[in-house]
Scaffold this motif. Sequence first.
Motif, mmCIF file in Angstrom:
data_model
loop_
_atom_site.group_PDB
_atom_site.id
_atom_site.type_symbol
_atom_site.label_atom_id
_atom_site.label_comp_id
_atom_site.label_asym_id
_atom_site.label_seq_id
_atom_site.Cartn_x
_atom_site.Cartn_y
_atom_site.Cartn_z
ATOM 1 N N ARG A 79 0.892 -1.158 0.000
ATOM 2 C CA ARG A 79 0.000 0.000 0.000
ATOM 3 C C ARG A 79 0.929 1.207 0.000
ATOM 4 O O ARG A 79 1.813 1.323 0.844
ATOM 5 C CB ARG A 79 -0.875 -0.023 1.248
ATOM 6 C CG ARG A 79 -2.030 0.948 1.225
ATOM 7 C CD ARG A 79 -3.055 0.546 2.288
ATOM 8 N NE ARG A 79 -2.473 0.505 3.630
ATOM 9 C CZ ARG A 79 -2.219 1.591 4.360
ATOM 10 N NH1 ARG A 79 -2.493 2.797 3.899
ATOM 11 N NH2 ARG A 79 -1.697 1.474 5.559
ATOM 12 N N VAL A 80 0.755 2.082 -0.990
ATOM 13 C CA VAL A 80 1.698 3.170 -1.172
ATOM 14 C C VAL A 80 0.989 4.496 -0.951
ATOM 15 O O VAL A 80 -0.082 4.741 -1.502
ATOM 16 C CB VAL A 80 2.296 3.134 -2.598
ATOM 17 C CG1 VAL A 80 3.347 4.197 -2.748
ATOM 18 C CG2 VAL A 80 2.878 1.779 -2.883
ATOM 19 N N ASP A 81 1.605 5.331 -0.108
ATOM 20 C CA ASP A 81 1.113 6.689 0.087
ATOM 21 C C ASP A 81 2.222 7.614 -0.385
ATOM 22 O O ASP A 81 3.205 7.807 0.328
ATOM 23 C CB ASP A 81 0.780 6.900 1.565
ATOM 24 C CG ASP A 81 0.243 8.302 1.817
ATOM 25 O OD1 ASP A 81 0.027 9.035 0.834
ATOM 26 O OD2 ASP A 81 0.048 8.657 2.989
ATOM 27 N N GLY A 82 2.084 8.142 -1.599
ATOM 28 C CA GLY A 82 3.155 8.951 -2.176
ATOM 29 C C GLY A 82 4.370 8.079 -2.404
ATOM 30 O O GLY A 82 4.307 7.079 -3.105
ATOM 31 N N GLY B 221 22.079 3.276 7.517
ATOM 32 C CA GLY B 221 20.895 3.640 8.286
ATOM 33 C C GLY B 221 19.594 3.207 7.633
ATOM 34 O O GLY B 221 18.520 3.525 8.126
ATOM 35 N N ILE B 222 19.667 2.458 6.533
ATOM 36 C CA ILE B 222 18.463 1.990 5.832
ATOM 37 C C ILE B 222 18.203 0.532 6.226
ATOM 38 O O ILE B 222 19.115 -0.286 6.263
ATOM 39 C CB ILE B 222 18.656 2.081 4.303
ATOM 40 C CG1 ILE B 222 19.049 3.484 3.867
ATOM 41 C CG2 ILE B 222 17.406 1.605 3.568
ATOM 42 C CD1 ILE B 222 17.988 4.522 4.083
ATOM 43 N N GLY B 223 16.962 0.234 6.506
ATOM 44 C CA GLY B 223 16.595 -1.158 6.792
ATOM 45 C C GLY B 223 17.248 -1.715 8.037
ATOM 46 O O GLY B 223 17.738 -2.842 8.034
ATOM 47 N N VAL B 224 17.241 -0.928 9.108
ATOM 48 C CA VAL B 224 17.890 -1.381 10.345
ATOM 49 C C VAL B 224 17.046 -2.482 10.991
ATOM 50 O O VAL B 224 15.843 -2.325 11.179
ATOM 51 C CB VAL B 224 18.074 -0.201 11.322
ATOM 52 C CG1 VAL B 224 18.682 -0.694 12.628
ATOM 53 C CG2 VAL B 224 18.946 0.857 10.690
ATOM 54 N N LEU C 171 10.742 4.320 2.143
ATOM 55 C CA LEU C 171 10.588 4.907 0.817
ATOM 56 C C LEU C 171 10.655 3.806 -0.242
ATOM 57 O O LEU C 171 11.358 2.809 -0.063
ATOM 58 C CB LEU C 171 11.685 5.931 0.558
ATOM 59 C CG LEU C 171 11.606 7.207 1.395
ATOM 60 C CD1 LEU C 171 12.876 8.015 1.234
ATOM 61 C CD2 LEU C 171 10.407 8.032 0.978
ATOM 62 N N LEU C 172 9.966 4.020 -1.348
ATOM 63 C CA LEU C 172 9.917 2.986 -2.388
ATOM 64 C C LEU C 172 11.305 2.549 -2.881
ATOM 65 O O LEU C 172 11.546 1.353 -3.011
ATOM 66 C CB LEU C 172 9.077 3.468 -3.573
ATOM 67 C CG LEU C 172 7.579 3.205 -3.464
ATOM 68 C CD1 LEU C 172 6.886 3.685 -4.714
ATOM 69 C CD2 LEU C 172 7.326 1.718 -3.276
ATOM 70 N N PRO C 173 12.236 3.481 -3.177
ATOM 71 C CA PRO C 173 13.549 3.008 -3.635
ATOM 72 C C PRO C 173 14.270 2.188 -2.569
ATOM 73 O O PRO C 173 15.076 1.316 -2.890
ATOM 74 C CB PRO C 173 14.320 4.300 -3.935
ATOM 75 C CG PRO C 173 13.297 5.367 -4.000
ATOM 76 C CD PRO C 173 12.146 4.940 -3.166
ATOM 77 N N ASP C 174 13.962 2.447 -1.298
ATOM 78 C CA ASP C 174 14.620 1.679 -0.235
ATOM 79 C C ASP C 174 14.133 0.242 -0.189
ATOM 80 O O ASP C 174 14.828 -0.633 0.342
ATOM 81 C CB ASP C 174 14.383 2.346 1.120
ATOM 82 C CG ASP C 174 15.139 3.659 1.238
ATOM 83 O OD1 ASP C 174 16.009 3.884 0.382
ATOM 84 O OD2 ASP C 174 14.855 4.432 2.159
#
Lengths: 396, 206
Positions: A45-48, A232-235, A376-379
């Motif tokens: 489910r994507v919000d922005g 710091g991404i996906g900790v 975030l989507l790219p993450d």
Amino acid sequence: MTIDSDTIRHLSEVSVSVELETEDMTLNIGPQHPSTHGVLRLVARVDGERAFDVQPVIGYMHRGYEKLAEVRTYAQITTIVNRIDWVSGYANEIPFIVACEKIMELEVPPRAQYIRLILTEMARIASHLVFMASYPLELGAASPLFFALRERERVLDLMESVTGGRFHPNFNRVGGVKPAYGSGSQTRKIVQDLPAGFYRDARAAMDRVLEVCDELENLVGGNEIIHARTKGIGVIPAEVGASFGLSGPNLRASGVDLDLRKVEDYLPYGDFEFDVVTGTNGDCYDRWWVRLNEIRESTRIVKQAIDGIPSGPIQAKVPKVIKVPKGETYVRAENPKGEMGYYLVSDGNNGPYRVKIRSASFSNISILPWVLEGVLLPDIIAIMGSLDFVLGDVDR
Amino acid sequence: MTSNQSDVTEQTGTATVHPLQEFADGVAAAVGGVAEIHFGTVKVRVPAEWWVETHRIAKEELGFVFFSFLSAIEWANDVAVGFPLSEPVEERIEVISTVGDLAEGRRVTFSTDIDRENPTIASIVGVYAGANWHEREAHEMFGITFEGHPNLINLYLPTGFVGHPLRKSFPLLSREVKPWPGDVDVEGMPGDSGAADEPSTENPEA
């Protein structure tokens, strides 16, 4: 004109009030998406730009190996388990064969154990090099792929020279290993176990792998964009990861100092000196870093094993038709992807009564709904890639 | 359960010198189960009604924070495919789970028996979050109902799939229509005196 603090506050409040009302959208990622390493489908489910409530849909590659294992003989099952995690097919055979040997109370000759160990570590190097190639590619860096895959090919050539197969060696036998491909005489009983020049080529390959590790560390680890995408991404905190069954390099990146090579006895890892690589933050960068350094540790193990390999037979005395006596056991091994194990239940027949396959990637991606919540989507791509899963290992 | 009890005494009787015995007894005493050692695997049998409490104690008091897997074994006297059991057993479904600790790398397998006709057991998702997918898999493969599971739907199989593939009564259709070519492997080679000690006709899927 000067702006006083009241005006600034007013402006900031105005900017908040004009934020757009956005509608939620359901986004399907996969099952045929390059970043999914096979056929994984994500429903988000994507919000922005942010994803919520991400649900992985698996099963597109379910081949029912647990059922198939029940209708095959022990010797036939190694061909199946090869194909669970095809990036490191060799390593999948080990825990299954060791489980059979444990119930049969079979003593495997030391030389066979060393050959198994060398090839397992080579499979680990090959698997981690695929990660080293594909992960930066998913983040938009194409060149590391050529560095990593070139050396992986060298390692695969070595494995092929011994086993006859690049991906699915099917090289282990209950009680030992198969006489090497192309070696020895077909008519006279002369068995040469490793091909000529293997030690020399393996040492050279390990040196080249170490060099490419340094290159990758500079190329990828020194890249600011990679840092921005992964640090710091996906900790994943260690206690959350453990509760989800996250294992292997993914869990060690969260600071857990546990390597099954150190605590289980399926191969003689106690004879060698190597370090357990751990990260600190449990983010994508640490998972990349842990794998890079595990390649280095594996080359250390291979070199020590080549120096210390004992001579002797490569196959214990076993009956022509393998029958495993009544019994059950769980044998787990430190595979490149994490904890891989087989719960084997035998009733004295030619084949098992039940085999439960505990594959690493299955548990590793079961954490996706937790770790992808609100990112975030790219993450999503960065996090999924950093978990290093293979769909064959997920679906079995 | 009576047949299991006798197995248990045999196990513990022969394994008094086993180095794992102390560890196994400690875990069994803490959760109130019976310890067995199977070739290096510590298995603790507990009653089905203690299933969740067992896992809570294991995680919170014994430090087994790592969830390895949950699955099941169907003990059945009649099998549609594969090798039948050599002697009759009490028909049941055995649910097994394995958890481990992160400091010393210890592991323990918990086991409980549930009814085969109407298999129901409480879910341990509240204790180990990772049990979610494993219970969904056991649900579709064995037909086990996990009470309290947040989302007990099929994991691998399409919605509406009929049957539970890992049950022993579930046939393997490809074997029904075509004999398994791999059967030749268990025959002796021509002129080989030390041939297979069993002709392939005894193989059940021949």
